[in-house]
Design an enzyme around this catalytic site. Sequence first.
Site, PDB file in Angstrom:
ATOM      1  N   GLU A   1     -16.346  -9.192  19.385  1.00  0.00           N
ATOM      2  CA  GLU A   1     -17.285  -8.455  18.535  1.00  0.00           C
ATOM      3  C   GLU A   1     -18.643  -8.371  19.233  1.00  0.00           C
ATOM      4  O   GLU A   1     -19.119  -9.352  19.804  1.00  0.00           O
ATOM      5  CB  GLU A   1     -17.447  -9.175  17.189  1.00  0.00           C
ATOM      6  CG  GLU A   1     -18.381  -8.447  16.235  1.00  0.00           C
ATOM      7  CD  GLU A   1     -18.544  -9.171  14.903  1.00  0.00           C
ATOM      8  OE1 GLU A   1     -18.301 -10.392  14.857  1.00  0.00           O
ATOM      9  OE2 GLU A   1     -18.911  -8.517  13.923  1.00  0.00           O
TER      10      GLU A   1
ATOM     11  N   HIS B   1     -14.464  -8.789   4.053  1.00  0.00           N
ATOM     12  CA  HIS B   1     -15.427  -9.831   3.670  1.00  0.00           C
ATOM     13  C   HIS B   1     -14.938 -10.756   2.557  1.00  0.00           C
ATOM     14  O   HIS B   1     -15.696 -11.056   1.624  1.00  0.00           O
ATOM     15  CB  HIS B   1     -16.766  -9.203   3.283  1.00  0.00           C
ATOM     16  CG  HIS B   1     -17.555  -8.775   4.483  1.00  0.00           C
ATOM     17  ND1 HIS B   1     -18.064  -9.664   5.390  1.00  0.00           N
ATOM     18  CD2 HIS B   1     -17.888  -7.550   4.933  1.00  0.00           C
ATOM     19  CE1 HIS B   1     -18.678  -9.013   6.344  1.00  0.00           C
ATOM     20  NE2 HIS B   1     -18.579  -7.729   6.106  1.00  0.00           N
TER      21      HIS B   1
ATOM     22  N   TYR C   1     -22.518  -4.711   1.319  1.00  0.00           N
ATOM     23  CA  TYR C   1     -22.720  -5.406   2.583  1.00  0.00           C
ATOM     24  C   TYR C   1     -22.124  -4.648   3.773  1.00  0.00           C
ATOM     25  O   TYR C   1     -21.056  -4.064   3.672  1.00  0.00           O
ATOM     26  CB  TYR C   1     -22.083  -6.795   2.489  1.00  0.00           C
ATOM     27  CG  TYR C   1     -22.393  -7.657   3.672  1.00  0.00           C
ATOM     28  CD1 TYR C   1     -23.673  -8.159   3.843  1.00  0.00           C
ATOM     29  CD2 TYR C   1     -21.431  -7.938   4.623  1.00  0.00           C
ATOM     30  CE1 TYR C   1     -23.984  -8.932   4.941  1.00  0.00           C
ATOM     31  CE2 TYR C   1     -21.731  -8.717   5.723  1.00  0.00           C
ATOM     32  CZ  TYR C   1     -23.012  -9.208   5.874  1.00  0.00           C
ATOM     33  OH  TYR C   1     -23.309  -9.967   6.963  1.00  0.00           O
TER      34      TYR C   1
ATOM     35  N   ASP D   1     -13.446  -4.730   7.871  1.00  0.00           N
ATOM     36  CA  ASP D   1     -13.747  -6.077   7.361  1.00  0.00           C
ATOM     37  C   ASP D   1     -13.826  -6.027   5.836  1.00  0.00           C
ATOM     38  O   ASP D   1     -14.645  -5.286   5.276  1.00  0.00           O
ATOM     39  CB  ASP D   1     -15.109  -6.515   7.943  1.00  0.00           C
ATOM     40  CG  ASP D   1     -15.383  -7.985   7.769  1.00  0.00           C
ATOM     41  OD1 ASP D   1     -14.709  -8.637   6.949  1.00  0.00           O
ATOM     42  OD2 ASP D   1     -16.292  -8.496   8.462  1.00  0.00           O
TER      43      ASP D   1
ATOM     44  N   GLU E   1      -9.803  -7.490   8.598  1.00  0.00           N
ATOM     45  CA  GLU E   1     -10.458  -8.799   8.716  1.00  0.00           C
ATOM     46  C   GLU E   1     -10.794  -9.404   7.359  1.00  0.00           C
ATOM     47  O   GLU E   1     -11.210  -8.701   6.436  1.00  0.00           O
ATOM     48  CB  GLU E   1     -11.753  -8.586   9.519  1.00  0.00           C
ATOM     49  CG  GLU E   1     -12.615  -9.807   9.631  1.00  0.00           C
ATOM     50  CD  GLU E   1     -13.902  -9.512  10.413  1.00  0.00           C
ATOM     51  OE1 GLU E   1     -13.972  -8.472  11.102  1.00  0.00           O
ATOM     52  OE2 GLU E   1     -14.819 -10.320  10.318  1.00  0.00           O
TER      53      GLU E   1
ATOM     54  N   ARG F   1     -11.134 -15.572  14.399  1.00  0.00           N
ATOM     55  CA  ARG F   1     -12.469 -14.961  14.359  1.00  0.00           C
ATOM     56  C   ARG F   1     -13.632 -15.938  14.509  1.00  0.00           C
ATOM     57  O   ARG F   1     -14.788 -15.559  14.309  1.00  0.00           O
ATOM     58  CB  ARG F   1     -12.631 -14.210  13.029  1.00  0.00           C
ATOM     59  CG  ARG F   1     -11.816 -12.984  12.895  1.00  0.00           C
ATOM     60  CD  ARG F   1     -12.395 -11.846  13.700  1.00  0.00           C
ATOM     61  NE  ARG F   1     -13.634 -11.368  13.113  1.00  0.00           N
ATOM     62  CZ  ARG F   1     -14.772 -11.193  13.786  1.00  0.00           C
ATOM     63  NH1 ARG F   1     -14.841 -11.471  15.074  1.00  0.00           N
ATOM     64  NH2 ARG F   1     -15.834 -10.729  13.173  1.00  0.00           N
TER      65      ARG F   1
ATOM     66  N   ARG G   1     -15.569  -1.113  14.483  1.00  0.00           N
ATOM     67  CA  ARG G   1     -15.347  -1.580  13.110  1.00  0.00           C
ATOM     68  C   ARG G   1     -15.986  -0.548  12.207  1.00  0.00           C
ATOM     69  O   ARG G   1     -17.139  -0.164  12.429  1.00  0.00           O
ATOM     70  CB  ARG G   1     -16.003  -2.943  12.913  1.00  0.00           C
ATOM     71  CG  ARG G   1     -15.715  -3.525  11.560  1.00  0.00           C
ATOM     72  CD  ARG G   1     -16.538  -4.765  11.287  1.00  0.00           C
ATOM     73  NE  ARG G   1     -17.773  -4.433  10.616  1.00  0.00           N
ATOM     74  CZ  ARG G   1     -18.494  -5.307   9.903  1.00  0.00           C
ATOM     75  NH1 ARG G   1     -18.089  -6.564   9.810  1.00  0.00           N
ATOM     76  NH2 ARG G   1     -19.600  -4.937   9.313  1.00  0.00           N
TER      77      ARG G   1
ATOM     78  N   TRP H   1     -17.170 -13.799  -1.448  1.00  0.00           N
ATOM     79  CA  TRP H   1     -17.502 -12.998  -0.265  1.00  0.00           C
ATOM     80  C   TRP H   1     -17.524 -13.874   0.961  1.00  0.00           C
ATOM     81  O   TRP H   1     -17.479 -15.075   0.862  1.00  0.00           O
ATOM     82  CB  TRP H   1     -18.791 -12.252  -0.496  1.00  0.00           C
ATOM     83  CG  TRP H   1     -20.003 -12.794   0.149  1.00  0.00           C
ATOM     84  CD1 TRP H   1     -20.781 -13.826  -0.255  1.00  0.00           C
ATOM     85  CD2 TRP H   1     -20.594 -12.277   1.327  1.00  0.00           C
ATOM     86  NE1 TRP H   1     -21.817 -13.980   0.586  1.00  0.00           N
ATOM     87  CE2 TRP H   1     -21.732 -13.046   1.564  1.00  0.00           C
ATOM     88  CE3 TRP H   1     -20.257 -11.224   2.199  1.00  0.00           C
ATOM     89  CZ2 TRP H   1     -22.550 -12.806   2.668  1.00  0.00           C
ATOM     90  CZ3 TRP H   1     -21.060 -10.996   3.276  1.00  0.00           C
ATOM     91  CH2 TRP H   1     -22.202 -11.781   3.491  1.00  0.00           C
TER      92      TRP H   1
ATOM     93  N   GLU I   1     -14.196 -16.354  10.597  1.00  0.00           N
ATOM     94  CA  GLU I   1     -15.606 -16.475  11.010  1.00  0.00           C
ATOM     95  C   GLU I   1     -16.326 -17.587  10.247  1.00  0.00           C
ATOM     96  O   GLU I   1     -17.359 -18.063  10.694  1.00  0.00           O
ATOM     97  CB  GLU I   1     -16.343 -15.133  10.896  1.00  0.00           C
ATOM     98  CG  GLU I   1     -16.508 -14.627   9.492  1.00  0.00           C
ATOM     99  CD  GLU I   1     -17.205 -13.265   9.432  1.00  0.00           C
ATOM    100  OE1 GLU I   1     -16.859 -12.382  10.226  1.00  0.00           O
ATOM    101  OE2 GLU I   1     -18.077 -13.100   8.587  1.00  0.00           O
TER     102      GLU I   1
END
Length: 413
Positions: free
Chosen positions: A350, A223, A159, A221, A247, A294, A147, A413, A273
């Site tokens: 991951e 986010h 981030y 990602d 992602e 995820r 990633r 986020w 996630e």
Amino acid sequence: MTITRVDVIITCPGRNFVTVKITTKDGLVGYGDATLNGRELAVASYLRDHLAPLLRERDESRIEDIWQYLYRGSYWRRGPVTMAAIAAVDMALWDIKAKRAQMPLYELLGGASRKGVRAYVHASGWDYEALKVAVEGYRTQGFTAVRVQTGVPGLGQIYGIAPAKAGEKYNYEPAKPAVNSLGEPCPVEEEWDSRAYLNFVPEIFDNLRRDFGSSLALLHDAHHRLTPIEAARLGKELEPYDLFWLEDATPGEDQEAFRLIRSHTTTPLATGEVFNTVFDYRTLISERLIDYVRSSVTHAGGITGIKKILSFAEIYGVKSGIHGPTDVSPVGMAAALHLDMTIHNFGIQEFMPHSEETLSVFRTSYTVADGYLHPGDTPGLGVDLDEELAAASPYTPAYLPTNRLEDGTVHDW
Ligand code: CS2
Ligand code: MG
């Protein structure tokens, strides 16, 4: 047998973790991960105050029944706190069942469907040169999927970028201890500008493909920070660079947003996630709007919970990409690896390696070699907790950062 004790262990060996320990009448012990980054104590209370009294004297072998009792039987369903607490109990019960059977859990879940679990790691850098060093480091270790995240010119701390100097350490820690003017714990505030980000990112991927060729799998990602049309633009502009996935392009709660993204780009999409149950995925999976699921085992109701999601996904050809950041404890990571070994629709796992400090408290039997992880053949989940060492590292408040636009507006986020 029956459950005689339910203990909740909160420890901070480098970062906070909440672990449930279930003990049976004949002395078997199972561990489950209940870590919810920045909200750890809420889950600890849910477990200690509300679930532990319901579990004592219950038959620990009835895993599905206990899951349904805690989920369906409680009236207040779903949500990260509830589902992390249920997840921890569920993992601990599977740990006990597999220890009783004297098998590594993956054998009990159906046996190995593959030789090992292909993993992706996190490479990041403030600029392309630092990112390149991090990617090279992981390639040398044998990883075939990374990633990639970089800083954005004009923005400060964002981030997902490792604070260490290039070449030193590739990982970042998601939660940070910080205090406000009253000395109270609070999140760090970072800056965000989607336009600056969108204008910069394609160049990074252009450099990566030039320097690393076509075979390395590249993941990225966002986010949850983009609008659907911005995500569509990014997906389209990254198509020439053949991403493994893009992602969390848009905020998680808006499943319908993916219809717009999907209609504009063939870049594979991953999300979930922050999801906790199969219902969070209903539109996304049944309309084939995503390619990878995820969720972590820890935040989606444990092995029993995530199996429901992955079985649903399998029908639609959607694969797994189980969340495995450092805020999922080694117990949660082990649970993911046992599951990854068995399911048919495995995609990738991951892997953000835990620190030595964390691994001195959580003694794992999983291994990593040539870009693959293996859960190991120790009976159960294969993770032991050193309770004395755990007690020596008490809970330390730490939060995930938050981010604002230049004018001060709080951003997604
Ligand atoms: C990230 C995580 O691993 C990931 O893909 O999005 O760093 C995530 O932000 C944290 O786990 C949140 O606790
Ligand atoms: Mg993510």
